[in-house]
Design an enzyme around this catalytic site. Structure first.
Site, PDB file in Angstrom:
ATOM      1  N   HIS A 148       0.809  -1.219   0.000  1.00  0.00           N
ATOM      2  CA  HIS A 148       0.000   0.000   0.000  1.00  0.00           C
ATOM      3  C   HIS A 148       0.846   1.274   0.000  1.00  0.00           C
ATOM      4  CE1 HIS A 148      -3.456  -2.488   0.549  1.00  0.00           C
ATOM      5  NE2 HIS A 148      -3.152  -2.840   1.786  1.00  0.00           N
ATOM      6  N   ALA A 149       2.140   1.149  -0.220  1.00  0.00           N
ATOM      7  CA  ALA A 149       3.006   2.328  -0.245  1.00  0.00           C
ATOM      8  C   ALA A 149       3.146   2.849  -1.676  1.00  0.00           C
ATOM      9  CB  ALA A 149       4.377   1.996   0.323  1.00  0.00           C
TER      10      ALA A 149
END
Length: 341
Positions: A148-149
């Protein structure tokens, strides 16, 4: 098929970089240590029927490696503790020097696992179109999967994308042998960060199979997205995966696969909204591994999500999550051992 003196599964772990979270924090930090200890007890304690397995502490990622993927200013602000309160809340962890070391090792361990299957590939066969024979066909990080980065922001317990960094480092360091990479993301949440990071990079293809009702931020477009209906169990999930994954691998023809083996599709998971059994997840693992093994594709395993309903590490719920995380690596060991190389 590959011929080697012995099959080996190199595993890296970063639970030595402990972060003490505030009371009531919902992240199950203790699972990493419990998974690693369980694997050491199971895999190091057996000789017959199990391939040689090594364990090493995850190194910390270098600034150069991180900046193959992430904005340098973003990386430096994180190092220096200059995230805003909102950024820290979005990531989900309070900032500390210990958290920086853990984030760096979360990336560094996946990079190290990538090198373990790529390092001497260039030396073995330089004929045009020939596949290399890596020292190990599978390797793993008992952490990571931080999908999710984004380049200059994080969310969902992810500061940096370990898989994206490792993929970009592989393309940089092994240009003769690693030309195409496939990310196989089986976490219950979409790999939105990796989808964006590789949106304009055809050398890396992104595949995400996830729960349709479980987006916690804006949906992004992977190269292939499979949305699974809320509440789906083993049969529906495995049917979708088996229908799409082998044909995708044959289409992409990757030189390297990253497997994000999150166990949050498990029926016992607090956040998952799917109903897979432990056996269903093991069949999922086996499908990914058999697909890679049949084609001789080096594969890096990462941990991904898994959130027990009871955060007491001694609880039965916590045990379900730990057991399924262990399966990701134990199933890889079993697949290596039963395959003809």
């Amino acid at each position: 098929m590959h011929s080697r003196l012995r099959p080996e599964l190199p595993l890296f772990y970063n639970d030595v970089y402990r972060v003490d979270l505030p009371d009531g924090h919902r992240f199950p930090m203790e699972k990493y240590r419990l998974v690693r200890e369980g694997l050491q007890g199971e895999l190091l304690g057996r000789v017959n029927g199990i391939p040689a397995v090594s364990f090493a502490v995850s190194p910390t990622a270098s600034l150069d490696d991180l900046c193959t993927t992430h904005d340098k200013g973003y990386v430096e602000r994180y190092f220096e503790g200059r995230f805003t309160n909102r950024e820290n809340r979005t990531v989900g962890f309070p900032w500390s020097e210990a958290s920086v070391k853990r984030s760096l090792s979360s990336v560094g361990g996946t990079v190290a696992a990538m090198h373990a299957v790529c390092a001497d590939g260039e030396l073995r066969d330089r004929r045009p179109g020939a596949r290399r024979t890596p020292p190990s066909l599978f390797s793993g990080h008992i952490a990571g999967g931080t999908h999710h980065a984004f380049s200059d922001r994080g969310e969902g317990f992810c500061v940096f994308s370990d898989i994206a960094v490792a993929a970009n480092v592989a393309l940089r360091d092994y240009p003769e042998t690693i030309r195409q990479i496939l990310i196989v993301d089986c976490d219950v949440h979409q790999g939105n960060g990796n989808a964006v990071l590789f949106k304009s990079k055809p050398e890396v293809s992104t595949f995400s199979i996830h729960c349709k009702a479980n987006y916690f931020s804006e949906k992004e477009d992977s190269d292939v997205d499979i949305e699974v209906e809320e509440g789906a169990g083993d049969e529906e999930y495995l049917s979708l995966l088996s229908e799409r994954l082998p044909s995708l691998v044959d289409h992409v023809r990757p030189d390297l696969i990253f497997y994000q083996g999150g166990v949050d599709p498990l029926e016992h998971d607090r956040l998952g909204r799917l109903s897979l059994t432990r056996e269903g997840l093991r069949l999922r693992n086996r499908l990914v591994y058999d697909t890679a093994l049949a084609r001789g594709i080096p594969t890096v395993l990462t941990m991904g999500g898994g959130y027990p309903k009871d955060l007491d590490p001694a609880s039965e719920d916590f045990g379900h999550i730990v057991r399924s995380h262990r399966d990701v690596y134990e199933d890889a060991a079993a697949c290596i051992n039963t395959s003809a190389f």
